[in-house]
Design an enzyme around this catalytic site. Structure first.
Site, PDB file in Angstrom:
ATOM      1  N   HIS A  84     -30.637 -35.171 -47.087  1.00 21.49           N
ATOM      2  CA  HIS A  84     -31.816 -34.979 -47.944  1.00 21.49           C
ATOM      3  C   HIS A  84     -32.999 -34.382 -47.203  1.00 21.49           C
ATOM      4  O   HIS A  84     -33.965 -33.955 -47.817  1.00 21.49           O
ATOM      5  CB  HIS A  84     -32.247 -36.328 -48.534  1.00 21.49           C
ATOM      6  CG  HIS A  84     -31.090 -37.112 -49.055  1.00 21.49           C
ATOM      7  ND1 HIS A  84     -30.432 -38.073 -48.316  1.00 21.49           N
ATOM      8  CD2 HIS A  84     -30.433 -37.039 -50.214  1.00 21.49           C
ATOM      9  CE1 HIS A  84     -29.438 -38.573 -49.013  1.00 21.49           C
ATOM     10  NE2 HIS A  84     -29.400 -37.962 -50.170  1.00 21.49           N
ATOM     11  N   CYS A 106     -29.329 -30.534 -45.607  1.00 24.06           N
ATOM     12  CA  CYS A 106     -28.628 -29.412 -46.251  1.00 24.06           C
ATOM     13  C   CYS A 106     -29.421 -28.124 -46.021  1.00 24.06           C
ATOM     14  O   CYS A 106     -30.649 -28.101 -46.198  1.00 24.06           O
ATOM     15  CB  CYS A 106     -28.505 -29.669 -47.749  1.00 24.06           C
ATOM     16  SG  CYS A 106     -27.773 -28.251 -48.602  1.00 24.06           S
ATOM     17  N   HIS A 134     -38.132 -39.935 -53.970  1.00 20.52           N
ATOM     18  CA  HIS A 134     -36.799 -39.483 -53.529  1.00 20.52           C
ATOM     19  C   HIS A 134     -36.918 -38.993 -52.080  1.00 20.52           C
ATOM     20  O   HIS A 134     -37.891 -38.326 -51.721  1.00 20.52           O
ATOM     21  CB  HIS A 134     -36.294 -38.358 -54.445  1.00 20.52           C
ATOM     22  CG  HIS A 134     -34.859 -37.994 -54.177  1.00 20.52           C
ATOM     23  ND1 HIS A 134     -34.496 -37.162 -53.158  1.00 20.52           N
ATOM     24  CD2 HIS A 134     -33.713 -38.385 -54.779  1.00 20.52           C
ATOM     25  CE1 HIS A 134     -33.166 -37.044 -53.147  1.00 20.52           C
ATOM     26  NE2 HIS A 134     -32.663 -37.776 -54.127  1.00 20.52           N
ATOM     27  N   GLU A 136     -35.645 -36.589 -50.500  1.00 18.50           N
ATOM     28  CA  GLU A 136     -35.852 -35.141 -50.331  1.00 18.50           C
ATOM     29  C   GLU A 136     -37.326 -34.780 -50.528  1.00 18.50           C
ATOM     30  O   GLU A 136     -37.869 -33.929 -49.815  1.00 18.50           O
ATOM     31  CB  GLU A 136     -34.976 -34.358 -51.327  1.00 18.50           C
ATOM     32  CG  GLU A 136     -35.147 -32.851 -51.160  1.00 18.50           C
ATOM     33  CD  GLU A 136     -34.394 -32.033 -52.191  1.00 18.50           C
ATOM     34  OE1 GLU A 136     -33.309 -32.468 -52.645  1.00 18.50           O
ATOM     35  OE2 GLU A 136     -34.900 -30.948 -52.546  1.00 18.50           O
ATOM     36  N   CYS A 205     -30.423 -26.137 -56.564  1.00 18.91           N
ATOM     37  CA  CYS A 205     -29.325 -25.513 -55.818  1.00 18.91           C
ATOM     38  C   CYS A 205     -28.150 -25.156 -56.722  1.00 18.91           C
ATOM     39  O   CYS A 205     -28.037 -25.649 -57.845  1.00 18.91           O
ATOM     40  CB  CYS A 205     -28.888 -26.424 -54.677  1.00 18.91           C
ATOM     41  SG  CYS A 205     -27.865 -27.775 -55.231  1.00 18.91           S
ATOM     42  N   SER A 233     -28.481 -41.317 -56.845  1.00 14.02           N
ATOM     43  CA  SER A 233     -28.128 -39.904 -56.665  1.00 14.02           C
ATOM     44  C   SER A 233     -28.777 -39.087 -57.774  1.00 14.02           C
ATOM     45  O   SER A 233     -28.382 -39.171 -58.942  1.00 14.02           O
ATOM     46  CB  SER A 233     -26.603 -39.743 -56.699  1.00 14.02           C
ATOM     47  OG  SER A 233     -26.259 -38.412 -57.007  1.00 14.02           O
ATOM     48  N   SER A 277     -22.326 -35.913 -54.515  1.00 14.41           N
ATOM     49  CA  SER A 277     -22.024 -36.764 -53.354  1.00 14.41           C
ATOM     50  C   SER A 277     -20.828 -37.683 -53.607  1.00 14.41           C
ATOM     51  O   SER A 277     -20.570 -38.580 -52.808  1.00 14.41           O
ATOM     52  CB  SER A 277     -23.269 -37.564 -52.957  1.00 14.41           C
ATOM     53  OG  SER A 277     -23.958 -38.009 -54.096  1.00 14.41           O
TER      54      SER A 277
HETATM   55 FE1  SF4 Z   1     -27.400 -29.148 -50.674  1.00 15.02          FE
HETATM   56 FE2  SF4 Z   1     -27.444 -28.929 -53.332  1.00 15.02          FE
HETATM   57 FE3  SF4 Z   1     -25.606 -30.389 -52.167  1.00 15.02          FE
HETATM   58 FE4  SF4 Z   1     -28.140 -31.231 -52.167  1.00 15.02          FE
HETATM   59  S1  SF4 Z   1     -26.806 -30.987 -53.951  1.00 15.02           S
HETATM   60  S2  SF4 Z   1     -26.736 -31.267 -50.449  1.00 15.02           S
HETATM   61  S3  SF4 Z   1     -29.200 -29.231 -51.977  1.00 15.02           S
HETATM   62  S4  SF4 Z   1     -25.863 -28.140 -51.940  1.00 15.02           S
END
Ligand code: SF4
Length: 318
Positions: A84, A106, A134, A136, A205, A233, A277
């Site tokens: 994150h 990421c 969050h 991130e 993304c 998540s 995830s």
């Molecule tokens: Fe990367 Fe998108 Fe996966 Fe998050 S959801 S780890 S931003 S590819």
């Protein structure tokens, strides 16, 4: 003589595609596995490497130790930062303490970090669309000086914004938001602040938008939808919302044991998907559980494979 088995009702399971692991999650998990191989256990990980208990428990059994803050990491052991992303202060502190650290952020989150830094250097104030609290969002806010970025979550937040220099704004977003909700928030922002600068490319993304589109693509054929993912998540929660907006009652489950059979009832068609995830092994576990109560016909939705992978840190592959 065999005992007569009661007839199991038919169930058509439509599995969304793409679903499950994205390239960023795959890379983060590999970083932990390779670090354990290279340095030997224990390897410390700041925050859950990805938001999935099954993944975290598996890595824990291999020798990963999950902590929330760096001060829980003893001196002299390697530490990994989660997918994150982290505020700049975290690697700085690790460096001060002489800790070996690996960054599993990421690359698509790092891209947003770099954009934030560049916009601040260019003198802009940033409006950031994301979910308060969050990791991130905490990580991205930690890339820029305090007060140089303002968080909005909803269209209502946009209406209530008071900003000093409305002619000198830019916006960025969290990577795992709802495509539809974010479009509404951005439309409101652009209407209130016509001069606001957009990012060069979409911050939500590819994995988030593809998984939401995949749910929409199968929703019309499903009476219920199961989304495999963790309650913390963000991208999994968004999949539940997308299904429900399409008129399909949906439930978030971490594993097969969480299926509420009464809620599920006896639909003729059930949609199944997994957040970015959630590992594929859990999709199979859910199918196995469904198979104990229904006679299944399983169909995987057609899709174009994503085919994206991210490079691993040099120190682990050299
Ligand atoms: Fe990367 Fe998108 Fe996966 Fe998050 S959801 S780890 S931003 S590819």
């Amino acid at each position: 003589m065999h005992a007569m088995l009661p007839d199991r009702p038919d169930l058509h399971v439509v599995i969304a595609a793409p679903r499950g692991f994205c390239a960023g999650v795959d890379r983060a998990i590999k970083i932990v596995e390779l670090a354990i191989e290279r340095y030997g256990p224990p390897v410390y990980v700041r925050h859950e490497i990805v938001h999935n208990k099954f993944v975290v428990d598996r890595l824990r059994s291999m020798g990963a130790v999950f902590v929330e803050e760096l001060d829980q990491v003893p001196d002299g052991v390697p530490v990994i930062f989660s997918a994150h992303g982290v505020p700049k202060s975290v690697p700085a502190e690790a460096q001060d303490r002489g800790l070996d650290y690996l960054d599993a952020t990421c690359p698509l989150v790092s891209k947003v970090h770099r954009q934030a830094q560049r916009l601040i250097e260019a003198g802009r104030h940033i409006v950031f669309v994301g979910h308060a609290g969050h990791p991130e969002v905490i990580g991205t806010f930690g890339q820029v000086p305090p007060g140089s970025m303002t968080l909005v979550e909803t269209v209502e937040d946009v209406a209530n914004l008071t900003l000093d220099d409305p002619e000198n704004l830019a916006f960025l977003t969290q990577t795992t938001l709802s495509v539809d909700d974010t479009a509404a928030v951005l439309a409101a922002l652009q209407q209130r602040f016509p001069a606001i600068r957009a990012p060069l490319s979409e911050d939500i993304c590819y994995a988030t938008s593809n998984r939401q589109a995949a749910v929409k693509a199968i929703a019309a054929r499903c009476e219920r939808m199961l989304v495999i993912g963790a309650p913390n998540s963000s991208n999994s929660l968004r999949l539940v919302e997308v299904a429900e907006r399409e008129g399909v009652p949906a439930a978030l489950i971490q594993r097969a044991a969480d299926i509420e059979w009464e809620w599920l009832g006896e639909p003729s068609a059930l949609g199944l998907t997994a957040g970015a995830s959630a590992p594929e092994v859990l999709v199979q576990e859910v199918l196995d559980a469904l198979g104990t109560r229904f006679t299944l016909r399983v169909e995987e939705a057609e899709h174009v494979p994503e085919g994206l992978t991210f490079k691993l840190p040099r120190e682990l592959v050299a």
